[in-house]
Design a protein around this motif. Structure first.
Motif, PDB file in Angstrom:
ATOM      1  N   GLY A 493      45.751  34.569  30.892  1.00 51.00           N
ATOM      2  CA  GLY A 493      44.392  34.667  30.386  1.00 51.00           C
ATOM      3  C   GLY A 493      43.885  36.096  30.358  1.00 51.00           C
ATOM      4  N   LYS A 494      42.596  36.239  30.214  1.00 49.94           N
ATOM      5  CA  LYS A 494      41.960  37.526  29.986  1.00 49.94           C
ATOM      6  C   LYS A 494      41.693  38.298  31.269  1.00 49.94           C
ATOM      7  CE  LYS A 494      38.026  39.319  27.314  1.00 49.94           C
ATOM      8  NZ  LYS A 494      36.919  38.938  26.414  1.00 49.94           N
ATOM      9  N   HIS A 495      41.380  37.599  32.345  1.00 49.59           N
ATOM     10  CA  HIS A 495      40.948  38.261  33.574  1.00 49.59           C
ATOM     11  C   HIS A 495      42.004  38.085  34.673  1.00 49.59           C
ATOM     12  CE1 HIS A 495      36.969  38.971  31.827  1.00 49.59           C
ATOM     13  NE2 HIS A 495      37.039  37.739  31.339  1.00 49.59           N
ATOM     14  N   TRP A 496      41.600  37.619  35.831  1.00 44.09           N
ATOM     15  CA  TRP A 496      42.507  37.396  36.948  1.00 44.09           C
ATOM     16  C   TRP A 496      43.170  36.029  36.818  1.00 44.09           C
ATOM     17  CZ3 TRP A 496      43.182  40.842  41.126  1.00 44.09           C
ATOM     18  CH2 TRP A 496      42.350  41.967  41.106  1.00 44.09           C
ATOM     19  N   ALA A 517      32.456  31.774  44.268  1.00 39.69           N
ATOM     20  CA  ALA A 517      31.314  32.272  45.041  1.00 39.69           C
ATOM     21  C   ALA A 517      31.071  33.758  44.778  1.00 39.69           C
ATOM     22  CB  ALA A 517      31.550  32.034  46.529  1.00 39.69           C
ATOM     23  N   ALA A 518      32.146  34.493  44.484  1.00 34.46           N
ATOM     24  CA  ALA A 518      32.030  35.935  44.249  1.00 34.46           C
ATOM     25  C   ALA A 518      31.723  36.261  42.797  1.00 34.46           C
ATOM     26  CB  ALA A 518      33.320  36.634  44.677  1.00 34.46           C
ATOM     27  N   GLY A 519      31.681  35.251  41.939  1.00 32.38           N
ATOM     28  CA  GLY A 519      31.442  35.482  40.520  1.00 32.38           C
ATOM     29  C   GLY A 519      32.617  36.115  39.818  1.00 32.38           C
ATOM     30  N   LEU A 520      33.824  35.902  40.339  1.00 33.18           N
ATOM     31  CA  LEU A 520      35.037  36.500  39.782  1.00 33.18           C
ATOM     32  C   LEU A 520      35.664  35.556  38.768  1.00 33.18           C
ATOM     33  CD1 LEU A 520      37.073  38.908  39.985  1.00 33.18           C
ATOM     34  CD2 LEU A 520      38.335  37.504  41.651  1.00 33.18           C
ATOM     35  N   SER A 521      35.946  36.063  37.577  1.00 36.15           N
ATOM     36  CA  SER A 521      36.618  35.262  36.553  1.00 36.15           C
ATOM     37  C   SER A 521      38.085  35.119  36.932  1.00 36.15           C
ATOM     38  CB  SER A 521      36.483  35.927  35.185  1.00 36.15           C
ATOM     39  OG  SER A 521      35.139  36.005  34.790  1.00 36.15           O
ATOM     40  N   LEU A 522      38.483  33.933  37.315  1.00 36.02           N
ATOM     41  CA  LEU A 522      39.845  33.685  37.774  1.00 36.02           C
ATOM     42  C   LEU A 522      40.349  32.373  37.199  1.00 36.02           C
ATOM     43  CD1 LEU A 522      41.673  34.448  40.912  1.00 36.02           C
ATOM     44  CD2 LEU A 522      41.290  32.002  40.585  1.00 36.02           C
ATOM     45  N   ARG A 523      41.543  32.414  36.631  1.00 34.95           N
ATOM     46  CA  ARG A 523      42.167  31.219  36.075  1.00 34.95           C
ATOM     47  C   ARG A 523      43.269  30.737  37.001  1.00 34.95           C
ATOM     48  NH1 ARG A 523      45.003  31.153  30.167  1.00 34.95           N
ATOM     49  NH2 ARG A 523      42.802  31.122  29.518  1.00 34.95           N
ATOM     50  N   ILE A 544      47.472  37.604  40.101  1.00 33.57           N
ATOM     51  CA  ILE A 544      47.790  38.558  39.049  1.00 33.57           C
ATOM     52  C   ILE A 544      46.515  39.236  38.558  1.00 33.57           C
ATOM     53  CG2 ILE A 544      48.854  38.871  36.780  1.00 33.57           C
ATOM     54  CD1 ILE A 544      50.841  37.944  38.840  1.00 33.57           C
ATOM     55  N   ARG A 545      46.551  40.558  38.475  1.00 34.69           N
ATOM     56  CA  ARG A 545      45.419  41.326  37.970  1.00 34.69           C
ATOM     57  C   ARG A 545      45.357  41.236  36.438  1.00 34.69           C
ATOM     58  NH1 ARG A 545      45.744  47.118  41.017  1.00 34.69           N
ATOM     59  NH2 ARG A 545      46.580  47.682  38.985  1.00 34.69           N
ATOM     60  N   PRO A 546      44.285  41.708  35.836  1.00 36.61           N
ATOM     61  CA  PRO A 546      44.201  41.698  34.369  1.00 36.61           C
ATOM     62  C   PRO A 546      45.299  42.509  33.682  1.00 36.61           C
ATOM     63  CG  PRO A 546      42.018  41.957  35.307  1.00 36.61           C
ATOM     64  CD  PRO A 546      42.978  42.056  36.445  1.00 36.61           C
ATOM     65  N   ASP A 547      45.958  43.420  34.401  1.00 32.89           N
ATOM     66  CA  ASP A 547      46.989  44.270  33.793  1.00 32.89           C
ATOM     67  C   ASP A 547      48.407  43.771  34.040  1.00 32.89           C
ATOM     68  OD1 ASP A 547      47.146  44.777  36.495  1.00 32.89           O
ATOM     69  OD2 ASP A 547      46.873  46.946  36.349  1.00 32.89           O
ATOM     70  N   HIS A 548      48.575  42.503  34.438  1.00 30.65           N
ATOM     71  CA  HIS A 548      49.875  41.874  34.701  1.00 30.65           C
ATOM     72  C   HIS A 548      50.494  42.287  36.037  1.00 30.65           C
ATOM     73  CE1 HIS A 548      50.434  41.883  30.013  1.00 30.65           C
ATOM     74  NE2 HIS A 548      49.751  40.812  30.398  1.00 30.65           N
ATOM     75  N   HIS A 549      49.814  43.122  36.817  1.00 32.89           N
ATOM     76  CA  HIS A 549      50.382  43.547  38.095  1.00 32.89           C
ATOM     77  C   HIS A 549      49.960  42.601  39.216  1.00 32.89           C
ATOM     78  CE1 HIS A 549      52.222  47.577  37.284  1.00 32.89           C
ATOM     79  NE2 HIS A 549      51.593  47.348  36.151  1.00 32.89           N
ATOM     80  N   VAL A 550      50.840  42.466  40.197  1.00 27.99           N
ATOM     81  CA  VAL A 550      50.612  41.571  41.325  1.00 27.99           C
ATOM     82  C   VAL A 550      49.695  42.256  42.334  1.00 27.99           C
ATOM     83  CG1 VAL A 550      51.700  40.329  43.245  1.00 27.99           C
ATOM     84  CG2 VAL A 550      52.857  40.464  41.010  1.00 27.99           C
ATOM     85  N   ALA A 551      48.603  41.572  42.700  1.00 30.67           N
ATOM     86  CA  ALA A 551      47.670  42.118  43.684  1.00 30.67           C
ATOM     87  C   ALA A 551      47.958  41.612  45.093  1.00 30.67           C
ATOM     88  CB  ALA A 551      46.236  41.769  43.304  1.00 30.67           C
ATOM     89  N   TRP A 552      48.503  40.388  45.178  1.00 33.45           N
ATOM     90  CA  TRP A 552      48.724  39.743  46.487  1.00 33.45           C
ATOM     91  C   TRP A 552      49.603  38.523  46.265  1.00 33.45           C
ATOM     92  CZ3 TRP A 552      47.410  34.660  47.518  1.00 33.45           C
ATOM     93  CH2 TRP A 552      47.431  34.242  48.858  1.00 33.45           C
TER      94      TRP A 552
END
Length: 618
Positions: A493-496, A517-523, A544-552
């Motif tokens: 998707g577009k965001h996280w 709760a944090a208002g984060l767009s996450l799919r 996954i971050r919006p740039d395809h990189h793994v955050a955690w």
């Protein structure tokens, strides 16, 4: 433009809150504007030239860059501008077109064959998209037309950014109307310096740049010719690298569109006075190689210039207030071999664009902006290194041909055949100039907004020549096609995105609840039935971050409290320069300390440090 110009009357103008001022309308500035718009953020761009470039410059948008263009929905449109996909892009090594045949060649696939390889090798080692040949002159014109139609982008060509002044509360940018000389001061929350190697943004902030030009210059001639019989005498080509009369690598010719547009580069010593060389004679000299001028029918000389290869990286990419950023050539310059320059700039634009948008839209904290330099500058250092490695490969011909007349290599005796064999083996061993997927896709971000856990183990070794798929935090996630034939990247998707590789509850609900709760767009993406993807992605939960990189990543999320802590860190809301505060919030999660990470990254770039840049220039 007339309506716009009426606003520039020498007074101070204030941009609305959240609008980004962009200096420079080249490919990086235009792309940054488009990425900001993709995420709903307005920008105002100033470019000193009246229109886009006429210079060919970059001629390959690499596979990683094409993944970015697919992300924002522009990959197919860009391909329509470039070389057709059924044409291969072989690179020839030649003593001159008067010779009967080339010394050797690198056989590189066109888009269609590359795509077939991606589909057949569905193991995570391949990119989502093939590369695309397209001249920068065409690229910029195409992208500007898209930005012209975008209501969130205000393009202003013919307006030169002179300087940027930082203060604790506002940024002031001085802009000159090139036609009238009228100056206007613009105030804004953020400024992005995408204004090239001589960046006024960088110099006005007194940001030092390490490195500089190497002791050589090149005469570029961009021209039209339909004399394909003589140009293709040794075979159809994308690039041909040629020797000079001394037996050293001296020149190159590039096929820009596989029709009638070409660019030659004649490399010369600094005392050669290239301005005295006629453009036609320069082309004939390039093509002749060891054997003197090789004449072709030239329909038109488009442009010519004299340029010097540079290897340089800005010491910092962010102003003192944390609200002015450098990207593209303003932040780094490298030798063109490998095609890393503009492709690095594309990566800069996407990284800066999604992070700025997140902060402006309230989905991220200032820690995201602090991570920009920490993540992108090490990439530039590595790529500058690799461009020098590729350039020096061609220099190796001098040693191979030493000890006699270099034209002996084109003979038919046993000694000539043996010499040709050595040259062929040398070039096939060192064929990474446009094949090193490790340098293009294997870079790993190491910053405070990437969380590494103790059970992540030892960081995988970086290899510039080979991309090894991994979800070790900070890595670009591996790409593959799912069982229904769709791309795993398209599912993000577009965001996280939270990828879940099990049908059991392992804490994914905690993450989704914390994101809401944090208002984060996450799919949330259910991949429980995808065995190949699960093997590649290594954990049950991967963010996954919006740039395809793994955050955690983790096998399970322990609690809602830990989930909230993780999201605070990876979105830059928690000050992760304090390791104790992170550990208190996330317990078992242990991201790397910002200062340690930066030092470790620079230490990994052992073969071409900034000191090596200085040596290379001597």
């Amino acid at each position: 433009m007339c309506a716009q110009a009426e606003r520039f009357n020498g007074v101070t103008q204030a941009l609305p809150s959240g609008t980004v001022l962009i200096a420079g309308g080249g490919p990086v500035g235009l792309l940054l504007a488009r990425i900001l718009s993709f995420y709903g953020v307005k920008s105002v761009l100033f470019e000193r030239n009246l229109t886009t470039t006429k210079w060919p410059k970059m001629d390959l948008t690499n596979a990683r860059s094409m993944e970015i263009f697919r992300k924002i929905g522009l990959a197919d449109s860009l391909r329509e501008q470039g070389v057709p996909g059924d044409i291969d892009q072989n690179v020839l090594i030649s003593t001159g077109l008067s010779a009967a045949k080339v010394l050797t060649q690198w056989e590189l696939p066109g888009v269609d064959k590359f795509r077939e390889r991606i589909l057949k090798t569905n193991d995570g080692t391949q990119p989502q998209e093939p590369w695309q040949r397209v001249s920068q002159a065409i690229f910029e014109k195409w992208l500007k037309a898209i930005c012209d139609e975008d209501p969130l982008i205000d393009l202003n060509y013919g307006f030169k950014v002179e300087s940027v002044e930082e203060s604790s509360d506002i940024l002031k940018t001085i802009v000159t109307n090139v036609a009238t000389g009228t100056q206007t001061v613009w105030s804004s929350d953020y400024v992005a310096g995408c204004d090239g190697a001589s960046s006024k943004v960088r110099t006005s902030l007194s940001i030092p740049i390490d490195g500089g030009p190497i002791p050589s210059c090149a005469l570029l001639v961009h021209f039209k010719s339909r004399d394909l019989t003589r140009l293709h005498k040794q075979g159809r080509f994308w690039h041909t690298f040629l020797l000079g009369v001394s037996g050293e690598f001296e020149a190159a010719i590039i096929s820009q569109d596989e029709k009638d547009t070409w660019t030659t580069h004649l490399f010369l010593p600094l005392d050669a006075e290239p301005e005295k060389i006629d453009s036609y004679d320069a082309v004939y000299r390039v093509l002749g190689g060891l054997y003197g001028p090789y004449r072709i029918e030239i329909d038109e000389i488009l442009v010519r210039s004299i340029w010097r290869p540079n290897i340089a990286v800005a010491r910092t990419w962010v102003g003192s207030t944390g609200r002015v950023f450098l990207a593209g050539d303003a932040a780094h310059q490298n030798i063109p071999t490998g095609g890393y320059g503009m492709n690095m700039g594309i990566g800069d634009a996407f990284d800066l664009g999604w992070k700025l948008s997140s902060v402006i839209n309230g989905q991220g904290g200032t820690g995201l902006l602090k991570s920009y330099e920490l993540e992108r500058r090490p990439v530039a250092l590595r790529n500058v290194e690799q461009s020098g490695v590729h350039f020096n490969i061609h220099g190796g011909l001098k040693d191979l041909l030493s000890g006699g007349d270099p034209r002996r290599v084109d003979g038919d005796d046993e000694a000539a055949l043996a010499l040709r064999k050595r040259i062929h083996e040398y070039y096939q061993l060192h064929d990474g100039e446009n094949k090193d997927l490790g340098i293009e896709m294997g870079y790993r971000y190491n910053s405070p907004v990437v969380i590494c856990r103790e059970d992540d183990g030892v960081e995988p070794e970086f290899n510039p020549h080979k991309y090894t798929p991994t979800t070790w935090p900070g890595s670009r996630a591996p790409h593959l096609y799912l069982t229904d034939g769709t791309s795993i990247f398209d599912s993000f998707g577009k965001h996280w995105a939270l990828l879940v590789f099990t049908n059991q509850e392992v804490g994914q609900t905690h993450i989704v609840t914390a994101a809401r709760a944090a208002g984060l767009s996450l799919r949330q993406v259910d991949l429980s039935g995808e065995d190949d993807a699960k093997r590649l992605y290594e954990r049950n939960l991967v963010l996954i971050r919006p740039d395809h990189h793994v955050a955690w990543r983790a096998t399970e999320m322990l609690s809602l409290k830990v989930a909230k802590g993780v999201l605070e860190v990876i979105t830059g809301r928690l000050d992760s320069s304090s390791e104790s505060s992170i550990n208190q919030a996330t317990k078992t999660e242990k991201p790397k300390d910002v200062f340690t990470s930066t030092i470790d990254i620079d230490a990994q770039i052992s073969s071409f440090t900034l000191e090596r840049m200085a040596e290379f220039q001597q």
